[in-house]
Structures are given as structure tokens and as C-alpha cells.
Design an enzyme around this catalytic site. Sequence first.
Site, PDB file in Angstrom:
ATOM      1  N   THR A 162       0.809  -1.227   0.000  1.00  0.00           N
ATOM      2  CA  THR A 162       0.000   0.000   0.000  1.00  0.00           C
ATOM      3  C   THR A 162       0.840   1.273   0.000  1.00  0.00           C
ATOM      4  O   THR A 162       0.355   2.331  -0.388  1.00  0.00           O
ATOM      5  CB  THR A 162      -0.973   0.019   1.192  1.00  0.00           C
ATOM      6  OG1 THR A 162      -0.239   0.081   2.421  1.00  0.00           O
ATOM      7  CG2 THR A 162      -1.853  -1.219   1.183  1.00  0.00           C
ATOM      8  N   ILE A 203      -2.636   5.825  -0.623  1.00  0.00           N
ATOM      9  CA  ILE A 203      -4.065   5.541  -0.513  1.00  0.00           C
ATOM     10  C   ILE A 203      -4.221   4.087  -0.065  1.00  0.00           C
ATOM     11  O   ILE A 203      -4.664   3.213  -0.814  1.00  0.00           O
ATOM     12  CB  ILE A 203      -4.779   5.818  -1.852  1.00  0.00           C
ATOM     13  CG1 ILE A 203      -4.338   7.162  -2.423  1.00  0.00           C
ATOM     14  CG2 ILE A 203      -6.292   5.794  -1.673  1.00  0.00           C
ATOM     15  CD1 ILE A 203      -4.663   8.350  -1.527  1.00  0.00           C
ATOM     16  N   HIS A 204      -3.844   3.833   1.176  1.00  0.00           N
ATOM     17  CA  HIS A 204      -3.765   2.469   1.699  1.00  0.00           C
ATOM     18  C   HIS A 204      -5.084   1.715   1.589  1.00  0.00           C
ATOM     19  O   HIS A 204      -5.158   0.625   1.011  1.00  0.00           O
ATOM     20  CB  HIS A 204      -3.340   2.496   3.175  1.00  0.00           C
ATOM     21  CG  HIS A 204      -2.054   3.189   3.450  1.00  0.00           C
ATOM     22  ND1 HIS A 204      -0.825   2.643   3.147  1.00  0.00           N
ATOM     23  CD2 HIS A 204      -1.794   4.399   4.007  1.00  0.00           C
ATOM     24  CE1 HIS A 204       0.141   3.462   3.526  1.00  0.00           C
ATOM     25  NE2 HIS A 204      -0.425   4.537   4.041  1.00  0.00           N
ATOM     26  N   ASP A 205      -6.135   2.279   2.184  1.00  0.00           N
ATOM     27  CA  ASP A 205      -7.388   1.538   2.362  1.00  0.00           C
ATOM     28  C   ASP A 205      -8.079   1.193   1.057  1.00  0.00           C
ATOM     29  O   ASP A 205      -8.765   0.166   0.952  1.00  0.00           O
ATOM     30  CB  ASP A 205      -8.350   2.341   3.241  1.00  0.00           C
ATOM     31  CG  ASP A 205      -7.825   2.547   4.650  1.00  0.00           C
ATOM     32  OD1 ASP A 205      -6.888   1.809   5.046  1.00  0.00           O
ATOM     33  OD2 ASP A 205      -8.333   3.428   5.356  1.00  0.00           O
TER      34      ASP A 205
END
Length: 275
Positions: A162, A203-205
Site C-alpha cells: 500500500t 491511498i492504503h485503504d
Amino acid sequence: MKLLTTVMGIISVDQTTNNMLKLTELFNVAIPVAKGNQLPLLCKYEDAVEVHGETGMKGYNFPEPSRKALERHAVAEMKDCILNSKEKITIVAIGPLTNLALLLSAYPEVKQKIAEIVIMGGSTSLGNMTSSTEFNIYVDPHAAQMVLQSGLPITMFGLNVTDSALLKKKDVNQIKTFGKAGEMLYAILTNYRGGSLETGLKIHDACTIAYLLNPALFKFKDYFMEVALEGPAAGTTVADLYMKYHDSPNVKVCIEIDAKNFPKWIVEQLGNINR
């Protein structure tokens, strides 16, 4: 989508719940919201307001929502939602896993109705809280260990991938043109401290949802994963990369992202919101 649940994480569960209600109102979606746990199972709670601001959505002035969260605890709502579903449920967890650990412990009968758990958390490389721990797992490592040991199909997106899921300045500027939703996202993204507009915002999620809608963006390997619970490594996700100590894997771990096409896909999806 059947249910949205909240938990303490980067901010308190009260603020997270309020944020969720604001977003459902802004996007005019009638998905029920249930408030979950305010504290980890055993650890002292640590937030991350320094990254996301006191509200968790710094930069945009949301009106206070008129909608209310469901009266019952998120775990009770999750149990009924899963057991009453005609089809198996996929759970996406983008915060600490406290609610999910409590659900699986209190109501193990839900396991037969869960198709997959998709997690944003952990890392097979460096961390963002300590040298080896990622925030979501660090906040409640005991809950994470319970979920990983549940025997359910689990797909994990850790920082090793991520951190390369980036939106850059041109992407964010394009998002700004996508109506009211785009203006809101632009305001939040330009106040977000997870990277920079020049090198890329992490933008991990969004990787979890991208996987469900466009799995070709990712590559995976199966490993046995567990969580360190004590000492300076507490909260570290430990992968048996060579499967030397375990007979079979328990997690499908994302090991690679199509970093070129991921931002293109995200921008394209956001552009469809107001169409």
C-alpha cells in the site's frame, strides 16, 4: 453493501461514527451505520490525529449529519447481518480488528456465512508506527491475532504494497473536477500527511476495494501470518515466507501492485460517482 461499522482507530470511535454518517449523507446512500468498540482488547489506545487531523477528515467542512447510528453495538449488528444474509458475506476491514475479533469469539456460528475477510493492515517489510509495525495492527494486536487464527479465508494488504498505492498531484487535481464529491476528496487529500502531492499520497485503504472490483491490479502469495504480542515487536505481523515452521498458509498476502494503473483506476471510479 449491507452494513458500515466503526471502531476506534486514527481517531475515537465517536468521531469515526460521526464521520461515517456525514459521508453516507453526502453521498446519499442508505447503508446503516453501527458504532463499535471504543478501546482495544488489552492495549492502551493510541490514535493518529497527527496524520489525519482531529476530525480524521481535515480540510472539508461537513455539515453535522441528521442521520443516526443504529442503537445496538456493531458486533450485534454484524452478527445479524451475516446470519440473515442469503449469500456468504465478504468483510472489508480497514481499521483495527477489534470488532471482528469480538464477533468471531462471541458468535462463532457466523464463520460458515463468511466468504472472505479483506484486511488493510500489517506489513511484510517496514512499519509506520515502529520499524516493523503498521498502525491498524499495532493498535490492537491481540484482536488481529484472533482474526488471523480464525481459519477463515483472509486477504491482507500491508504497507509493503500500500505504500506504493499512490495518487500524485495530477490525479488529485483531476479528482477536484468531479463535482461535490471531488471537491470534498480534494480538500481532504490536500490536507493528508500520508506522503506528499509531489511524491504521491498513500491511498492504503482503497486497495481493499480495488481488489474486490479489479483484482488484476494485484499479485499475491500464500503465507502463514501471525502477530507478535509482547516486547518491542508487539503488533508486528510475522510471515513465514518460506513456510518452514507451518504446514499450511492462513493468509493470502498481497505482494505486488500495478502502481501505474492503480491511480488511473481510482480516478476513473471517482469520476463515475456523479454520472
